[in-house]
Structure formats: C-alpha cells, structure tokens
Design a protein around this motif. Sequence first.
Motif, mmCIF file in Angstrom:
data_model
loop_
_atom_site.group_PDB
_atom_site.id
_atom_site.type_symbol
_atom_site.label_atom_id
_atom_site.label_comp_id
_atom_site.label_asym_id
_atom_site.label_seq_id
_atom_site.Cartn_x
_atom_site.Cartn_y
_atom_site.Cartn_z
ATOM 1 N N ARG A 215 26.476 -2.982 30.364
ATOM 2 C CA ARG A 215 26.213 -3.095 29.314
ATOM 3 C C ARG A 215 27.370 -4.518 28.892
ATOM 4 O O ARG A 215 27.229 -4.906 27.635
ATOM 5 C CB ARG A 215 26.560 -1.859 28.166
ATOM 6 C CG ARG A 215 25.621 -1.015 28.250
ATOM 7 C CD ARG A 215 25.695 0.002 27.213
ATOM 8 N NE ARG A 215 25.075 0.831 27.234
ATOM 9 C CZ ARG A 215 24.755 2.259 27.832
ATOM 10 N NH1 ARG A 215 25.825 2.468 28.640
ATOM 11 N NH2 ARG A 215 23.812 3.078 27.588
ATOM 12 N N GLN A 216 28.016 -4.890 29.991
ATOM 13 C CA GLN A 216 28.938 -6.143 29.646
ATOM 14 C C GLN A 216 28.269 -7.323 29.541
ATOM 15 O O GLN A 216 26.960 -7.420 30.210
ATOM 16 C CB GLN A 216 30.047 -6.091 30.968
ATOM 17 C CG GLN A 216 30.970 -5.144 30.781
ATOM 18 C CD GLN A 216 32.168 -4.995 31.827
ATOM 19 O OE1 GLN A 216 31.881 -5.986 32.829
ATOM 20 N NE2 GLN A 216 33.033 -4.042 31.756
ATOM 21 N N SER A 217 28.586 -8.252 28.840
ATOM 22 C CA SER A 217 27.920 -9.701 28.797
ATOM 23 C C SER A 217 28.298 -10.340 30.132
ATOM 24 O O SER A 217 29.360 -10.078 30.748
ATOM 25 C CB SER A 217 28.408 -10.251 27.655
ATOM 26 O OG SER A 217 30.104 -10.601 27.893
ATOM 27 N N PRO A 218 27.544 -11.390 30.334
ATOM 28 C CA PRO A 218 27.987 -12.158 31.615
ATOM 29 C C PRO A 218 29.125 -12.813 31.797
ATOM 30 O O PRO A 218 29.869 -13.031 32.778
ATOM 31 C CB PRO A 218 26.564 -13.230 31.994
ATOM 32 C CG PRO A 218 25.766 -12.588 30.807
ATOM 33 C CD PRO A 218 26.326 -11.941 29.850
ATOM 34 N N GLU A 219 29.555 -13.248 30.421
ATOM 35 C CA GLU A 219 31.137 -14.087 30.425
ATOM 36 C C GLU A 219 31.957 -13.068 31.031
ATOM 37 O O GLU A 219 33.074 -13.323 31.399
ATOM 38 C CB GLU A 219 31.088 -14.386 28.872
ATOM 39 C CG GLU A 219 30.249 -15.661 28.758
ATOM 40 C CD GLU A 219 28.806 -15.199 28.319
ATOM 41 O OE1 GLU A 219 28.580 -14.068 28.214
ATOM 42 O OE2 GLU A 219 28.073 -16.297 28.164
ATOM 43 N N ALA A 220 31.809 -11.742 30.232
ATOM 44 C CA ALA A 220 32.928 -10.710 30.336
ATOM 45 C C ALA A 220 32.938 -10.256 31.833
ATOM 46 O O ALA A 220 34.078 -10.118 32.554
ATOM 47 C CB ALA A 220 32.770 -9.538 29.712
ATOM 48 N N ALA A 221 31.610 -10.083 32.393
ATOM 49 C CA ALA A 221 31.783 -9.747 33.908
ATOM 50 C C ALA A 221 32.477 -10.651 34.768
ATOM 51 O O ALA A 221 32.708 -10.303 35.740
ATOM 52 C CB ALA A 221 30.205 -9.380 34.168
ATOM 53 N N ALA A 222 32.202 -12.002 34.278
ATOM 54 C CA ALA A 222 32.797 -13.111 35.197
ATOM 55 C C ALA A 222 34.379 -13.269 35.016
ATOM 56 O O ALA A 222 34.850 -14.046 36.111
ATOM 57 C CB ALA A 222 32.155 -14.285 34.653
ATOM 58 N N ASN A 223 34.933 -12.613 33.972
ATOM 59 C CA ASN A 223 36.274 -12.615 34.181
ATOM 60 C C ASN A 223 36.852 -11.888 35.251
ATOM 61 O O ASN A 223 36.671 -10.765 35.600
ATOM 62 C CB ASN A 223 36.596 -12.009 32.853
ATOM 63 C CG ASN A 223 38.117 -12.033 32.391
ATOM 64 O OD1 ASN A 223 38.988 -12.367 33.304
ATOM 65 N ND2 ASN A 223 38.474 -12.140 31.167
ATOM 66 N N PRO A 224 37.869 -12.674 36.023
ATOM 67 C CA PRO A 224 38.606 -12.147 37.050
ATOM 68 C C PRO A 224 39.028 -10.636 36.852
ATOM 69 O O PRO A 224 38.980 -9.802 37.654
ATOM 70 C CB PRO A 224 39.566 -12.957 37.587
ATOM 71 C CG PRO A 224 39.127 -14.266 36.795
ATOM 72 C CD PRO A 224 38.396 -13.944 35.621
ATOM 73 N N GLN A 225 39.853 -10.578 35.787
ATOM 74 C CA GLN A 225 40.499 -9.333 35.326
ATOM 75 C C GLN A 225 39.488 -8.092 35.156
ATOM 76 O O GLN A 225 39.394 -6.968 35.709
ATOM 77 C CB GLN A 225 41.258 -9.243 34.208
ATOM 78 C CG GLN A 225 42.609 -10.198 34.352
ATOM 79 C CD GLN A 225 43.317 -10.491 33.136
ATOM 80 O OE1 GLN A 225 42.953 -10.085 31.913
ATOM 81 N NE2 GLN A 225 44.322 -10.983 33.174
ATOM 82 N N SER A 226 38.322 -8.626 34.407
ATOM 83 C CA SER A 226 37.214 -7.542 34.091
ATOM 84 C C SER A 226 36.599 -7.131 35.533
ATOM 85 O O SER A 226 36.071 -5.910 35.691
ATOM 86 C CB SER A 226 36.162 -8.041 33.342
ATOM 87 O OG SER A 226 36.773 -8.461 32.161
#
Length: 364
Positions: A215-226
């Motif tokens: 359910r995460q957005s592509p931007e959030a999933a691309a974050n290294p910490q996420s």
Amino acid sequence: MLDFIYYPVSWILWFWHRVFGFAFGADNGLTWALAVVFLVFTLRLVLYKPFVKQVRTTKQMQELQPQIKELQKKYKNDRQKMATEMQKLQKDHGFNPLMGCLPILAQVPVFLGLFHVLRSFNRTGTGIGQLSMSAYDNAHTPNYVFSAVDVQSFLSARIFGAPISAYITSPPGQLEAFADYGGVPTKLSIALVSIPLMVIAGLATHFNARASVARQSPEAAANPQSAMMNKLALWVFPLGVLVGGPFLPIAILLYWVSNNIWTYGQQHLVFGRMAKEEEIKKQQKLEQRAQNAPKPGAKPVNIKKKQSPSDATPVDADADAVDAVDAAPSTNGTAKSPTKAGQRRSGGQKRPGNRGRPNQKRRR
C-alpha cells in the motif's frame, strides 16, 4: 517497578479466564488459551483509534514526501532552517509524526507485562528475574491478582499435553513444577505445540508486512530508509520469531499469533474504509465539475463583453461634456462654430488635435 503495567494485564487476563472458565472449566487449557487471545483482542480494541490515526499519518507522510524532499534539497546546508521549515510544513497539514509510532510503542509494555505475568506462574527457575522458588512454594504463592488456586489451575492447564507456560528450552528443574499438576511434560510435547505456533506467527508477521508494503506509494518505497525498514519487516522480523520462539512460552506464542491475526483483519478493514472515503471524494469532485460545466448545446458565456455606451468611463463622460460645450450656442445668440483640431479657442488656448477621438472611436 512496573506494577502499573502488570496489574492491569493481570486483571484483563483474570476476567477472561473467569468468562471462559464457566464454559470449559477453570483448569482447561483451552480456557487459559482463549483468555490470552482475548486479552490481546481487548488491548487491540483499546488501541483501535490510535491505529487508525497511525495509518492516516503514514499515508499523509507519503503524500508529503515530494515537499519534504524539496525542503531537504533547498536547505541541505542549513540544518536549523530545514528543521524550522519541516515543523511549519507539518503544522500546516496537521501532521504529527508521533501518532505514527504510538500504537507500536503502546504494545511494547503490554507484551512485556504479559510475558512477566505468564512467567510468574512458574517461579522455580534460576535465571535472570526468576525467584528460584520450590515447586510447593510456587504453587501456593499468589501471582498479582491471581490467587494460589489460580496459579495451580494454570499449572494444570494443558494444550495437547503441553503446559502453556512451558517453552522448548525450559530447564528440566523448571519442568518439575508441573509434577503434581498433570505430570512433568516432555520436550517433545512442548515442541509439537510450539513449532507450529512459531511457523504461523512468522508467516503472519511476513504477510502483514507484505500487505503494508503493497500500500506504499512508489515515492515512499523508493526512499532508502523506507526500503530498509521494508526489508526488516518482510524478512528479519519473521525470522526473529522463528529464532526466538524456542525461548518463548506457548502462551506468548499464542499472543503473537492472535496479535498478527487481529492486525491482518484490522488492516483490511481500515484500508478498505479509507479507500471508500477516497472514492466518495472523487465522485463528489466529478459531480461538482459536471455541475459547473456548460450544458450540451448551450452557448458559452463570453466573459470579455464589448463595453456598451452606458458603461462609459468618467473620462468618456468628461470628454463628451467638453465637446457639448464647444458645440453649444453662445449666450449672445450667435452660434459658436466648432473648433477644428489644432485651432485656438476663444481664450487663446490651443485645443489638442486628438482630444476625444479615441473615446469616440470606441463608442462607434
């Protein structure tokens, strides 16, 4: 020291043991197992609203990721200014990062409290935090709100021949506490109950994490910490259940399984409700846009209309008044001839050649 956690946990567990004891008997293993499961459900029900707030906070954080990245890029050399702008952004959008961690933080003391209360039913161990009681003293010593009779009932409870307070790596001396209350259990009987619970708990942890990551957005999933946290949730945490399972009592494994089952169902309920809310908002926007749009076959309204003579500006009115005075008959009965452009008036003043022409042209 943590009695403010131990006593509430004990009271909830005691209540559900009394409830299911009427149906199955106080010493039945199913009674104690259901008491642990419904203890989990009770606590998770209390934390339902904070969980919903956590989900909304996480979603809002994903939506703010582009703006957060812009601030980080803009003020990468000014940490103080970046922190100020971040706080301003969070305040403007009503975003509170602490709400995203509250349900998780609230479950930690509950888990520790339940672990301590369950372990305190058998205090014959010699490890850290154990009281090294004899089997007799342990069976005749109350455990927080539980009486000595309740302690003996817990020691007698079995699930497929295994006490729910036992674990695979239990020392032999600690298992002797069950001798007078159903007999000393074998490691095999404990393993036959613990291992399936460990596998189910590990799989449930993995699938809960997978549902959350999906359910995460592509931007959030691309974050290294996420991305790092997603890997931990998907693989490390489930593996931790399998590795730590042999050191956990069966009752704790029941807690873990029931907690993950509740989380899985609650996630689908909350996310489904949020999806319906977003769909309703989209429909409302489409309906509002359809109401504001011109009807089929209707002539569009031209906002920039041609100005009518009645809407003449005061400058036009003044120019018309001057022209009227120039063309009006004089008071001595002789008609005053209109002055041509560039000619001098009677007072010796020269009239500008383009006086009144633009306004006249606009009126025509």
